[in-house]
Scaffold this active site. Structure first.
Site, PDB file in Angstrom:
ATOM      1  N   HIS A 146    -103.213 -26.572 -44.792  1.00  0.00           N
ATOM      2  CA  HIS A 146    -104.265 -27.358 -45.446  1.00  0.00           C
ATOM      3  C   HIS A 146    -105.561 -27.235 -44.654  1.00  0.00           C
ATOM      4  CE1 HIS A 146    -105.889 -30.319 -48.187  1.00  0.00           C
ATOM      5  NE2 HIS A 146    -106.347 -31.027 -47.172  1.00  0.00           N
ATOM      6  N   CYS A 187    -107.213 -26.483 -51.705  1.00  0.00           N
ATOM      7  CA  CYS A 187    -107.985 -26.793 -50.489  1.00  0.00           C
ATOM      8  C   CYS A 187    -108.804 -25.600 -50.010  1.00  0.00           C
ATOM      9  CB  CYS A 187    -107.051 -27.304 -49.395  1.00  0.00           C
ATOM     10  SG  CYS A 187    -105.818 -26.112 -48.813  1.00  0.00           S
ATOM     11  N   ASN A 235    -112.081 -32.739 -49.221  1.00  0.00           N
ATOM     12  CA  ASN A 235    -111.028 -31.753 -49.443  1.00  0.00           C
ATOM     13  C   ASN A 235    -110.413 -31.889 -50.825  1.00  0.00           C
ATOM     14  OD1 ASN A 235    -107.911 -33.162 -48.395  1.00  0.00           O
ATOM     15  ND2 ASN A 235    -109.754 -34.340 -48.731  1.00  0.00           N
TER      16      ASN A 235
END
Length: 338
Positions: free
Chosen positions: A293, A242, A305
């Site tokens: 994240h 990510c 993402n």
């Protein structure tokens, strides 16, 4: 049947504390396919109309926010009181008969008002989608045919098998198309709308790239490392995790960010939901220290993402995880990848 423009809300409770986000009327439930019309708005639009253009510009795949912005600039210069000698009215320059058939009460105040941008801009996006379908089977460039139909009518486009041989219409199509395709200019001392759009576009070009724990750097996809908290390894897989995707995307915009999601949050400035714009970063965790994240905000409640091991770079709704912490905008700096 009257079609009402979808409204999406995102409300955060506290920045720097656990955030709760309500994202309504999402297009899909997530997955490898993305939202319809995800192009971001990079064109110059008066602040009071930006959200209207962004929303209406995603009404269908044939329309983008930049295209709608270019059309409104050409039609009225964003003047809601504009009128033409032939009777066209308002910011989108609807003829009265066209407004009667295609105008909508988008702000739901009980009246369809061609002079009200809250009605006229969404109506313009909806009408573009309608005429795109009407001329879909006409030979030639579909966008050009759609714009020509907005200017000269669908009947003229069908009659001539494409853009009619009218000088006004041909200039109209060329001017709007050129404006819609203009690339945003980077540079400057602040993270601008242009920086965010460049980063978003860079990330979108990596859709479908494999997830790789530890993968991704300023140059692009890279072999990952071992191991994630659940034991997954990126060794042997060329791709992005990510934060690697975010690092790469913002490097393309000329902004250097640290490597991990928590470090990227520390290098960013929180923004409130009403100030969110494409390219902002969406962080997940319960505190600033345990952010785990990050994704890049696309618009309309969606992010792009690299979600988890075994997946690929893709679009997901913002509420994909229950611990959305904050939305923040990178601060230009001389940070080096670590």
């Amino acid at each position: 049947m009257e079609i009402r423009v979808r409204a999406t809300s995102a409300a955060a409770i506290g920045v720097g504390a656990t955030a709760a986000v309500v994202v309504g009327a999402l297009v899909q439930a997530g997955g490898d396919s993305g939202p319809v019309g995800t192009a971001a708005l990079s064109a110059s639009v008066p602040a009071e109309y930006r959200s209207l253009v962004e929303e209406a510009g995603n009404s269908c795949p044939e329309v983008s926010p930049n295209l709608l912005a270019a059309l409104l600039q050409q039609e009225s210069g964003f003047n809601p009181r504009a009128s033409s000698p032939v009777g066209a009215q308002g910011i989108a320059q609807f003829m009265p008969s066209t407004w009667e058939s295609h105008g909508i009460d988008a702000n739901e105040d009980g009246k369809r008002d061609v002079w009200d941008p809250e009605d006229a801009i969404p109506s313009s996006g909806k009408y573009l989608c309608t005429i795109a379908k009407e001329v879909d089977d006409v030979p030639g460039d579909k966008r050009s045919n759609m714009l020509a139909a907005y200017n000269a009518g669908s009947g003229a486009v069908k009659k001539h098998g494409g853009v009619p041989p009218y000088k006004e219409t041909q200039n109209y199509v060329q001017t709007i198309s050129a404006r819609a395709d203009e690339s945003p200019a980077s540079g400057g001392g602040n993270t601008s709308t242009e920086h965010g759009v460049i980063a978003l576009r860079a990330a979108e070009k990596r859709l479908g790239a494999p997830y790789s724990w530890g993968g991704g750097n300023a140059a692009g996809a890279s072999t990952g490392s071992c191991c994630s908290p659940n034991g997954s390894t990126g060794a042997g897989t060329v791709g992005f995790d990510c934060s690697g995707l975010v690092l790469y995307a913002y490097a393309k915009a000329g902004i250097s960010l640290p490597r991990t999601a928590a470090q990227q949050y520390a290098a960013s400035r929180p923004v409130q939901p009403g100030e969110m714009r494409p390219g902002d970063l969406v962080f997940y965790g319960t505190t600033a220290g345990n952010i785990h994240h990050v994704g890049i905000f696309v618009g309309d409640g969606w992010i792009i993402n690299a979600p988890r091991p075994g997946s690929k770079v893709r679009y997901d709704p913002m509420d994909m995880m229950s611990d959305l912490f904050a939305v923040a905008r990178p601060i230009p700096s001389t940070n080096k990848e670590i």
